[in-house]
Design an enzyme around this catalytic site. Structure first.
Site, PDB file in Angstrom:
ATOM      1  N   PHE A 222      -1.053  24.957  -7.595  1.00  0.00           N
ATOM      2  CA  PHE A 222      -0.257  26.093  -7.138  1.00  0.00           C
ATOM      3  C   PHE A 222      -0.076  27.014  -8.328  1.00  0.00           C
ATOM      4  O   PHE A 222       0.574  26.657  -9.310  1.00  0.00           O
ATOM      5  CB  PHE A 222       1.104  25.648  -6.579  1.00  0.00           C
ATOM      6  CG  PHE A 222       1.737  26.729  -5.763  1.00  0.00           C
ATOM      7  CD1 PHE A 222       1.511  26.802  -4.404  1.00  0.00           C
ATOM      8  CD2 PHE A 222       2.525  27.698  -6.358  1.00  0.00           C
ATOM      9  CE1 PHE A 222       2.068  27.823  -3.641  1.00  0.00           C
ATOM     10  CE2 PHE A 222       3.079  28.719  -5.612  1.00  0.00           C
ATOM     11  CZ  PHE A 222       2.852  28.777  -4.255  1.00  0.00           C
ATOM     12  N   VAL A 223      -0.690  28.196  -8.259  1.00  0.00           N
ATOM     13  CA  VAL A 223      -0.699  29.126  -9.388  1.00  0.00           C
ATOM     14  C   VAL A 223       0.181  30.330  -9.114  1.00  0.00           C
ATOM     15  O   VAL A 223       0.320  30.778  -7.972  1.00  0.00           O
ATOM     16  CB  VAL A 223      -2.134  29.568  -9.746  1.00  0.00           C
ATOM     17  CG1 VAL A 223      -2.931  28.405 -10.301  1.00  0.00           C
ATOM     18  CG2 VAL A 223      -2.855  30.182  -8.553  1.00  0.00           C
TER      19      VAL A 223
ATOM     20  N   LYS B  29       1.824  41.521  -1.307  1.00  0.00           N
ATOM     21  CA  LYS B  29       2.266  42.049  -2.575  1.00  0.00           C
ATOM     22  C   LYS B  29       1.471  41.436  -3.715  1.00  0.00           C
ATOM     23  O   LYS B  29       1.424  41.975  -4.804  1.00  0.00           O
ATOM     24  CB  LYS B  29       3.740  41.708  -2.813  1.00  0.00           C
ATOM     25  CG  LYS B  29       4.704  42.251  -1.822  1.00  0.00           C
ATOM     26  CD  LYS B  29       6.111  41.789  -2.156  1.00  0.00           C
ATOM     27  CE  LYS B  29       7.054  42.097  -1.028  1.00  0.00           C
ATOM     28  NZ  LYS B  29       8.371  41.491  -1.258  1.00  0.00           N
ATOM     29  N   GLY B  30       0.868  40.302  -3.470  1.00  0.00           N
ATOM     30  CA  GLY B  30       0.264  39.511  -4.535  1.00  0.00           C
ATOM     31  C   GLY B  30      -0.816  40.196  -5.344  1.00  0.00           C
ATOM     32  O   GLY B  30      -0.971  39.925  -6.530  1.00  0.00           O
TER      33      GLY B  30
ATOM     34  N   ASP C 233      -7.581  31.344  -0.610  1.00  0.00           N
ATOM     35  CA  ASP C 233      -7.127  29.958  -0.539  1.00  0.00           C
ATOM     36  C   ASP C 233      -7.745  29.331   0.706  1.00  0.00           C
ATOM     37  O   ASP C 233      -8.928  28.990   0.705  1.00  0.00           O
ATOM     38  CB  ASP C 233      -5.597  29.957  -0.525  1.00  0.00           C
ATOM     39  CG  ASP C 233      -4.974  28.602  -0.795  1.00  0.00           C
ATOM     40  OD1 ASP C 233      -5.714  27.614  -0.962  1.00  0.00           O
ATOM     41  OD2 ASP C 233      -3.746  28.512  -0.830  1.00  0.00           O
TER      42      ASP C 233
ATOM     43  N   ARG D 188       5.919  36.788 -10.164  1.00  0.00           N
ATOM     44  CA  ARG D 188       4.893  37.839 -10.066  1.00  0.00           C
ATOM     45  C   ARG D 188       4.710  38.595 -11.376  1.00  0.00           C
ATOM     46  O   ARG D 188       3.630  39.087 -11.672  1.00  0.00           O
ATOM     47  CB  ARG D 188       5.256  38.849  -8.975  1.00  0.00           C
ATOM     48  CG  ARG D 188       5.193  38.332  -7.576  1.00  0.00           C
ATOM     49  CD  ARG D 188       5.389  39.490  -6.586  1.00  0.00           C
ATOM     50  NE  ARG D 188       5.682  39.038  -5.247  1.00  0.00           N
ATOM     51  CZ  ARG D 188       4.780  38.622  -4.365  1.00  0.00           C
ATOM     52  NH1 ARG D 188       3.502  38.582  -4.696  1.00  0.00           N
ATOM     53  NH2 ARG D 188       5.142  38.252  -3.156  1.00  0.00           N
TER      54      ARG D 188
ATOM     55  N   GLU E 256      -7.795  41.366  -3.185  1.00  0.00           N
ATOM     56  CA  GLU E 256      -6.903  40.240  -2.899  1.00  0.00           C
ATOM     57  C   GLU E 256      -6.647  39.447  -4.172  1.00  0.00           C
ATOM     58  O   GLU E 256      -7.507  39.376  -5.042  1.00  0.00           O
ATOM     59  CB  GLU E 256      -7.550  39.351  -1.832  1.00  0.00           C
ATOM     60  CG  GLU E 256      -6.761  38.132  -1.437  1.00  0.00           C
ATOM     61  CD  GLU E 256      -5.397  38.415  -0.815  1.00  0.00           C
ATOM     62  OE1 GLU E 256      -4.523  38.948  -1.528  1.00  0.00           O
ATOM     63  OE2 GLU E 256      -5.200  38.068   0.352  1.00  0.00           O
ATOM     64  N   ASP E 257      -5.469  38.843  -4.242  1.00  0.00           N
ATOM     65  CA  ASP E 257      -5.134  38.040  -5.417  1.00  0.00           C
ATOM     66  C   ASP E 257      -5.851  36.697  -5.411  1.00  0.00           C
ATOM     67  O   ASP E 257      -6.424  36.288  -6.402  1.00  0.00           O
ATOM     68  CB  ASP E 257      -3.622  37.853  -5.556  1.00  0.00           C
ATOM     69  CG  ASP E 257      -2.954  37.245  -4.320  1.00  0.00           C
ATOM     70  OD1 ASP E 257      -3.633  36.987  -3.300  1.00  0.00           O
ATOM     71  OD2 ASP E 257      -1.722  37.041  -4.365  1.00  0.00           O
TER      72      ASP E 257
ATOM     73  N   LYS F 140     -10.216  29.765  -4.652  1.00  0.00           N
ATOM     74  CA  LYS F 140      -9.861  28.344  -4.643  1.00  0.00           C
ATOM     75  C   LYS F 140     -10.640  27.671  -3.503  1.00  0.00           C
ATOM     76  O   LYS F 140     -10.086  27.370  -2.454  1.00  0.00           O
ATOM     77  CB  LYS F 140      -8.352  28.194  -4.438  1.00  0.00           C
ATOM     78  CG  LYS F 140      -7.814  26.842  -4.829  1.00  0.00           C
ATOM     79  CD  LYS F 140      -6.358  26.665  -4.444  1.00  0.00           C
ATOM     80  CE  LYS F 140      -5.391  27.441  -5.276  1.00  0.00           C
ATOM     81  NZ  LYS F 140      -3.976  27.080  -4.953  1.00  0.00           N
TER      82      LYS F 140
ATOM     83  N   ASP G 138       2.995  34.730  -6.477  1.00  0.00           N
ATOM     84  CA  ASP G 138       4.381  34.299  -6.509  1.00  0.00           C
ATOM     85  C   ASP G 138       4.584  32.932  -5.878  1.00  0.00           C
ATOM     86  O   ASP G 138       3.710  32.383  -5.229  1.00  0.00           O
ATOM     87  CB  ASP G 138       5.248  35.304  -5.736  1.00  0.00           C
ATOM     88  CG  ASP G 138       5.090  35.162  -4.225  1.00  0.00           C
ATOM     89  OD1 ASP G 138       6.108  34.979  -3.532  1.00  0.00           O
ATOM     90  OD2 ASP G 138       3.948  35.236  -3.723  1.00  0.00           O
TER      91      ASP G 138
END
Length: 180
Positions: free
Chosen positions: A151-152, A42-43, A102, A164, A98-99, A130, A158
């Protein structure tokens, strides 16, 4: 909720400006070609919607959901596809939206999975990268911002399904996610 944000890392204005730039770059790279944008749910949904509107040309949209996180801040390393694409991508140019990149575990799996479906090409656009957290190398073809190891949340990202809807990218206070 807003008292859980340590600081705004990327403003709404900076996000919109960079998304427009990415849209122009993708439009130029795929001029005259059909592109399938695949939103990683969902990101990426906020980024995906804004990016899709900024791309000129023949664009179709599809959605996939996969996870290695659940409600945790740490990747489990096990990737699961929860919702697959609605249409085949064989012979098509696919751009995965993609958001954040990581650890790279989820995206590595997803990109290899899509390549195995005989797409004409598979590329990745990520709003945030990241690299300090990377455990599996993933090539980001189009990158919004490189971010430090915080942590963003916000603009689709989210923590436990919250934050979100923030119009910016913020750093979540450690006590919020360490207390759960």
């Amino acid at each position: 909720m807003l008292d859980s944000i340590k600081e705004v890392l990327i403003t709404q204005e900076a996000l919109q400006e960079r998304v427009a730039e990415l849209g122009k770059q993708i439009s130029a790279d795929y001029k005259g070609e059909e592109v399938v944008l695949v939103c990683v749910l969902k990101g990426a949904v906020m980024f995906f919607a804004d990016l899709a509107r900024s791309i000129e040309g023949d664009v179709t949209l599809d959605f996939i959901s996969c996870s290695s996180y659940g409600n945790s801040t740490q990747s489990s390393g096990v990737v699961r596809i929860m919702k697959d694409l609605d249409k085949p991508v064989e012979g098509k140019h696919v751009i995965v939206v993609e958001d954040i990149v990581d650890t790279g575990n989820t995206l590595h799996y997803l990109l290899e999975n899509l390549k195995s479906r005989n797409a004409k090409s598979v590329r990745l656009v990520a709003l945030l990268n990241k690299p300090d957290r990377r455990t599996v190398e993933v090539h980001v073809d189009y990158q919004g911002f490189v971010v430090p190891d915080y942590f963003v949340v916000g603009y689709g990202l989210d923590y436990a399904e919250q934050y979100r809807n923030l119009p910016y990218i913020g750093i979540l206070k450690e006590e919020v996610y360490q207390s759960k």
